[in-house]
Design a protein around this motif. Structure first.
Motif, mmCIF file in Angstrom:
data_model
loop_
_atom_site.group_PDB
_atom_site.id
_atom_site.type_symbol
_atom_site.label_atom_id
_atom_site.label_comp_id
_atom_site.label_asym_id
_atom_site.label_seq_id
_atom_site.Cartn_x
_atom_site.Cartn_y
_atom_site.Cartn_z
ATOM 1 N N VAL B 36 0.832 -1.198 0.000
ATOM 2 C CA VAL B 36 0.000 0.000 0.000
ATOM 3 C C VAL B 36 0.873 1.256 0.000
ATOM 4 O O VAL B 36 0.655 2.193 -0.775
ATOM 5 N N MET B 40 1.164 4.228 -2.912
ATOM 6 C CA MET B 40 0.937 5.651 -2.650
ATOM 7 C C MET B 40 2.149 6.460 -3.088
ATOM 8 O O MET B 40 2.026 7.520 -3.716
ATOM 9 N N ARG B 43 2.140 6.991 -6.876
ATOM 10 C CA ARG B 43 1.271 8.073 -7.356
ATOM 11 C C ARG B 43 1.934 9.430 -7.166
ATOM 12 O O ARG B 43 1.911 10.297 -8.034
ATOM 13 N N VAL B 44 2.513 9.590 -5.991
ATOM 14 C CA VAL B 44 3.144 10.871 -5.681
ATOM 15 C C VAL B 44 4.374 11.074 -6.558
ATOM 16 O O VAL B 44 4.611 12.165 -7.080
ATOM 17 N N ALA B 47 3.522 12.288 -10.059
ATOM 18 C CA ALA B 47 3.190 13.709 -10.116
ATOM 19 C C ALA B 47 4.429 14.569 -9.927
ATOM 20 O O ALA B 47 4.636 15.558 -10.626
ATOM 21 N N LEU B 58 2.046 20.884 -12.400
ATOM 22 C CA LEU B 58 0.862 20.536 -13.173
ATOM 23 C C LEU B 58 -0.197 19.992 -12.233
ATOM 24 O O LEU B 58 0.121 19.260 -11.313
ATOM 25 N N CYS B 60 -2.713 17.646 -10.635
ATOM 26 C CA CYS B 60 -2.778 16.192 -10.677
ATOM 27 C C CYS B 60 -3.900 15.768 -9.768
ATOM 28 O O CYS B 60 -3.916 16.101 -8.602
ATOM 29 N N ALA B 62 -5.833 14.186 -7.060
ATOM 30 C CA ALA B 62 -5.302 13.460 -5.913
ATOM 31 C C ALA B 62 -6.219 12.317 -5.521
ATOM 32 O O ALA B 62 -5.821 11.395 -4.848
ATOM 33 N N LEU B 63 -7.460 12.365 -5.971
ATOM 34 C CA LEU B 63 -8.411 11.336 -5.571
ATOM 35 C C LEU B 63 -8.446 10.228 -6.629
ATOM 36 O O LEU B 63 -7.890 10.395 -7.707
ATOM 37 N N PRO B 64 -9.096 9.115 -6.319
ATOM 38 C CA PRO B 64 -8.995 7.946 -7.207
ATOM 39 C C PRO B 64 -9.239 8.283 -8.675
ATOM 40 O O PRO B 64 -10.205 8.930 -9.027
#
Lengths: 181, 179
Positions: B36, B40, B43-44, B47, B58, B60, B62-64
């Motif tokens: 998990v 995470m 994803r970060v 971006a 830019l 991006c 943040a939610l699903p």
């Protein structure tokens, strides 16, 4: 300890983005893990509490604030010193009742939602920034102040402003304070 | 402005609440699915990789949302060489995220890189030496994902693992996956 000279403005922004993006990834993960909005909100609050209980030491070390003598002073410091220091914003403070233990922080800007345009579908009760409530609650508890902290209004939910309500629950114990001096 | 300390506090809390042990500790080499925390971090990292390499930040979501496609063309001149990308991670990304450069970069010139940080900021507050050695990998998972995500944005698939011999020094092993 000398500071490294890596303070280019774009790197500072990246640093702020790092926190905001990480927070967004956290909320996204919790939304995957929990179906109900209340559960996500509760979890964010719980994590915020854990952070707040430790952040208060960092805050006190950096800010050298004087001891407060009223809830109003405490709330002012949260808004004008703490929020400014950590999030670069200064919410305005209003007092909501005559006994002066209920206050509101009105957030004009909120960096936590920089990259969020709206709540996702089916998540209308999500308090996206609920971590902040937990942080405030945890930090206050470490200085022996018990408070209820929650979002009263949220721009992400369509309200005009974002408002955090702080209700102090116990009287400041004067005797405790004197002993500490 | 938000201090680096906010990220550190959040990261510590995330590790405490979200870290799960590897379901198959005997798997040896290849990891089957990212944890998990790694996801995470990925994803970060995606971006951030964009922000740093392209300049202005830019937006991006943040939610699903579906996985972000890589926006940089593979033959962007500055990053045609794998090594350039890794150097970029060691200098620019690391400075932007951790306010310091990576302390060492080694490679076998066949797609495997070892990034060495002698005082990794997320380990520094914990201990110095062998105390908490068992706990240390939990504090590296997010950053492994971050590196992986940044590489993905820059056009490279990779496997990133981390190891700690003595806090606060750690090594990140990056294996670039050939298509």
């Amino acid at each position: 300890m000398s500071r490294p000279a890596y303070r280019r403005p774009e790197y500072q922004k990246i640093n702020k983005d790092l926190f905001v993006l990480t927070y967004g990834a956290l909320v996204a993960q919790l939304c995957k893990d929990y179906e109900k909005d209340e559960d996500v909100n509760k979890y964010l609050d719980k994590m915020g509490y854990g952070i707040g209980t430790r952040l208060i030491e960092d805050f006190l070390a950096r800010s050298c604030v004087r001891r407060c003598h009223s809830y109003s002073e405490v709330t002012d410091i949260i808004a004008q010193v703490a929020f400014k220091m950590y999030l670069g914003i200064t919410p305005s403070v209003t007092c909501n009742n005559a006994s002066r233990n209920e206050f509101s922080l009105i957030l004009d800007k909120n960096p936590l939602v920089d990259f969020v345009e709206e709540l996702p579908a089916g998540r209308s009760s999500l308090c996206y920034c609920n971590l902040l409530c937990g942080v405030i609650r945890g930090a206050l508890e470490m200085v022996h102040l018990s408070a209820d902290v929650s979002f009263l209004q949220d721009r992400l939910k369509g309200d005009k402003v974002t408002e955090i309500g702080i209700t102090f629950l116990k009287k400041l114990d004067e005797k405790k304070y004197r002993r500490k001096k | 402005m938000a201090d680096a300390v906010l990220f550190e506090f959040l990261h510590t809390e995330m590790v405490a609440e979200l870290w799960t042990p590897d379901p198959d500790p005997g798997s040896g080499g290849q990891k089957t699915c990212p944890s998990v925390l790694e996801s995470m971090g990925f994803r970060v990292g995606q971006a951030l990789g964009e922000s740093i390499s392209l300049g202005p930040s830019l937006p991006c979501p943040a939610l699903p949302s579906p996985a972000l496609p890589s926006r940089l063309p593979r033959d962007t001149p500055a990053f045609r060489e794998e090594l350039d990308v890794l150097k970029f991670l060691c200098k620019d990304l690391w400075v932007a995220v951790f306010q310091k450069q990576m302390d060492g970069l080694r490679t076998n010139h066949q797609g495997t890189y070892v990034l060495q940080d002698n005082s990794f900021p997320l380990l520094v507050p914990m201990a110095s030496g062998l105390q908490y050695l068992e706990e240390a990998p939990k504090f590296l998972a997010f950053t492994c994902g971050l590196l992986c995500g940044a590489l993905h944005t820059l056009g490279f698939q990779s496997l990133v693992t981390a190891s700690v011999a003595a806090l606060p020094a750690c090594k990140f092993q990056v294996v670039i996956q050939k298509p």
